[in-house]
Design a protein around this motif. Structure first.
Motif, PDB file in Angstrom:
ATOM      1  N   ILE A  98      -0.230   9.026  13.422  1.00  0.00           N
ATOM      2  CA  ILE A  98      -1.381   9.057  14.328  1.00  0.00           C
ATOM      3  C   ILE A  98      -2.040  10.437  14.318  1.00  0.00           C
ATOM      4  O   ILE A  98      -3.266  10.559  14.264  1.00  0.00           O
ATOM      5  N   ALA A  99      -1.204  11.483  14.354  1.00  0.00           N
ATOM      6  CA  ALA A  99      -1.724  12.851  14.438  1.00  0.00           C
ATOM      7  C   ALA A  99      -2.231  13.371  13.100  1.00  0.00           C
ATOM      8  O   ALA A  99      -2.918  14.400  13.062  1.00  0.00           O
ATOM      9  N   GLY A 100      -1.894  12.698  12.004  1.00  0.00           N
ATOM     10  CA  GLY A 100      -2.382  13.124  10.702  1.00  0.00           C
ATOM     11  C   GLY A 100      -1.422  13.984   9.914  1.00  0.00           C
ATOM     12  O   GLY A 100      -1.779  14.502   8.851  1.00  0.00           O
ATOM     13  N   PHE A 101      -0.177  14.130  10.386  1.00  0.00           N
ATOM     14  CA  PHE A 101       0.800  14.951   9.680  1.00  0.00           C
ATOM     15  C   PHE A 101       1.574  14.168   8.623  1.00  0.00           C
ATOM     16  O   PHE A 101       2.276  14.772   7.803  1.00  0.00           O
ATOM     17  N   ALA A 102       1.491  12.848   8.647  1.00  0.00           N
ATOM     18  CA  ALA A 102       2.206  12.008   7.694  1.00  0.00           C
ATOM     19  C   ALA A 102       1.219  11.016   7.077  1.00  0.00           C
ATOM     20  O   ALA A 102       0.886  10.007   7.705  1.00  0.00           O
ATOM     21  N   PRO A 103       0.725  11.280   5.888  1.00  0.00           N
ATOM     22  CA  PRO A 103      -0.223  10.357   5.245  1.00  0.00           C
ATOM     23  C   PRO A 103       0.404   8.984   5.031  1.00  0.00           C
ATOM     24  O   PRO A 103       1.578   8.876   4.670  1.00  0.00           O
ATOM     25  N   ALA A 104      -0.377   7.946   5.262  1.00  0.00           N
ATOM     26  CA  ALA A 104       0.126   6.582   5.122  1.00  0.00           C
ATOM     27  C   ALA A 104      -1.012   5.678   4.687  1.00  0.00           C
ATOM     28  O   ALA A 104      -2.191   5.964   4.920  1.00  0.00           O
ATOM     29  N   GLU A 105      -0.661   4.583   4.063  1.00  0.00           N
ATOM     30  CA  GLU A 105      -1.638   3.547   3.761  1.00  0.00           C
ATOM     31  C   GLU A 105      -1.969   2.809   5.057  1.00  0.00           C
ATOM     32  O   GLU A 105      -1.175   2.772   5.992  1.00  0.00           O
ATOM     33  N   GLY A 106      -3.134   2.193   5.102  1.00  0.00           N
ATOM     34  CA  GLY A 106      -3.566   1.507   6.311  1.00  0.00           C
ATOM     35  C   GLY A 106      -4.616   2.312   7.038  1.00  0.00           C
ATOM     36  O   GLY A 106      -5.206   3.256   6.494  1.00  0.00           O
ATOM     37  N   ARG A 107      -4.839   1.955   8.285  1.00  0.00           N
ATOM     38  CA  ARG A 107      -5.928   2.569   9.042  1.00  0.00           C
ATOM     39  C   ARG A 107      -5.437   3.024  10.414  1.00  0.00           C
ATOM     40  O   ARG A 107      -4.683   2.310  11.081  1.00  0.00           O
ATOM     41  N   VAL A 108      -5.883   4.213  10.811  1.00  0.00           N
ATOM     42  CA  VAL A 108      -5.599   4.752  12.145  1.00  0.00           C
ATOM     43  C   VAL A 108      -6.925   4.864  12.890  1.00  0.00           C
ATOM     44  O   VAL A 108      -7.852   5.532  12.416  1.00  0.00           O
ATOM     45  N   ARG A 109      -7.002   4.222  14.042  1.00  0.00           N
ATOM     46  CA  ARG A 109      -8.191   4.310  14.873  1.00  0.00           C
ATOM     47  C   ARG A 109      -7.822   4.945  16.212  1.00  0.00           C
ATOM     48  O   ARG A 109      -6.806   4.604  16.803  1.00  0.00           O
ATOM     49  N   VAL A 110      -8.674   5.840  16.665  1.00  0.00           N
ATOM     50  CA  VAL A 110      -8.518   6.452  17.991  1.00  0.00           C
ATOM     51  C   VAL A 110      -9.864   6.377  18.688  1.00  0.00           C
ATOM     52  O   VAL A 110     -10.879   6.820  18.130  1.00  0.00           O
ATOM     53  N   ALA A 111      -9.884   5.791  19.878  1.00  0.00           N
ATOM     54  CA  ALA A 111     -11.130   5.625  20.640  1.00  0.00           C
ATOM     55  C   ALA A 111     -12.186   4.897  19.817  1.00  0.00           C
ATOM     56  O   ALA A 111     -13.376   5.229  19.869  1.00  0.00           O
ATOM     57  N   GLY A 112     -11.745   3.919  19.033  1.00  0.00           N
ATOM     58  CA  GLY A 112     -12.662   3.121  18.244  1.00  0.00           C
ATOM     59  C   GLY A 112     -13.121   3.744  16.942  1.00  0.00           C
ATOM     60  O   GLY A 112     -13.853   3.121  16.174  1.00  0.00           O
ATOM     61  N   ARG A 113     -12.687   4.948  16.660  1.00  0.00           N
ATOM     62  CA  ARG A 113     -13.134   5.676  15.472  1.00  0.00           C
ATOM     63  C   ARG A 113     -12.021   5.678  14.425  1.00  0.00           C
ATOM     64  O   ARG A 113     -10.855   5.944  14.737  1.00  0.00           O
TER      65      ARG A 113
END
Length: 239
Positions: free
Chosen positions: A54-69
């Motif tokens: 979530i915080a961006g310290f571990a790259p992963a496949e897929g999508r992370v959305r925060v506050a719709g972004r």
């Protein structure tokens, strides 16, 4: 307890897949705005890794959305989340006030506006008047309050807690979690808490399990513990 059914997601992990050597993790998770979600499961199950995704310290496949972004491609500093680790990560040569001010300004000599905001954040966590003390002059609980104040000063809508109070005694731990709950309600924060304590997880609005390479979904904590999935039953020793 509030019902979160149908509420808009503040944090959404969509079809996440991650590989780190022999470690595999996949799953999906949605946490509505204003909710407290506990991540629970065995050590090595991936709870801290989920926060790092979530915080961006571990790259992963897929999508992370925060506050719709979609923040999947943003560096950690640009993501609208704050993270509090097990270690308080304070600079020992800086005062509590200066450490907190780093949440607003990375300058070694923070501007007056940043210092004023730091004083307000320290007051919010019960450390008014202690801003000129060095970390070594504070108790363990006070140092974690300083770290929490710094996280709050970043003024992000989501707060990620990676067992930041695990090293504290039971009484101080309850006090710090109570403070987080008070600040969450006052500021409308969305909080994800990694915990090894089933009772802490039971008190959350929502809970999700991370075990055996999978995580999620989040569901009402009371319902999860009333009918735990096999991985959670095994960890709780109920098999």
């Amino acid at each position: 307890m509030a019902s979160w059914a149908g509420a808009a997601a503040m944090i959404a992990l969509e079809d996440i897949r991650l590989r780190q050597g022999d470690f595999r993790l996949e799953g999906a998770l949605e946490v509505p705005a204003g909710a407290l979600c506990a991540l629970i499961g065995p050590s090595g199950g991936g709870k801290s890794t989920i926060l790092n995704v979530i915080a961006g310290f571990a790259p992963a496949e897929g999508r992370v959305r925060v506050a719709g972004r979609d923040v999947s491609r943003l560096p950690p500093a640009e993501r609208p989340v704050s993270m509090l680790f097990q270690e308080h990560n304070l600079f020992p040569e800086l005062t509590a006030r200066a450490n907190v001010a780093l949440g607003a300004s990375l300058a070694l000599r923070p501007p007056p506006e940043a210092l004023a905001r730091a004083d307000a954040a320290l007051a919010a966590v019960g450390l008014e008047g202690l801003g000129e003390r060095l970390p070594a002059e504070l108790s363990g609980g006070q140092r974690q309050r300083v770290a929490l104040a710094r996280a709050l000063l970043r003024d992000r809508p989501a707060l990620l807690l990676d067992e930041p109070f695990a090293a504290l005694g039971p009484g101080m731990r309850r006090e710090m979690l109570g403070l987080v709950e008070e600040l969450r309600r006052r500021r409308g924060l969305t909080v994800i808490l990694v915990t090894h304590d089933p009772e802490e997880a039971r008190r959350a609005d929502l809970a999700a399990v991370a075990a055996e390479g999978r995580f999620g979904p989040a569901m009402p904590a009371e319902a999860l513990f009333r009918a735990p999935p096999p991985a959670l039953r095994a960890w709780l020793g109920e098999d």
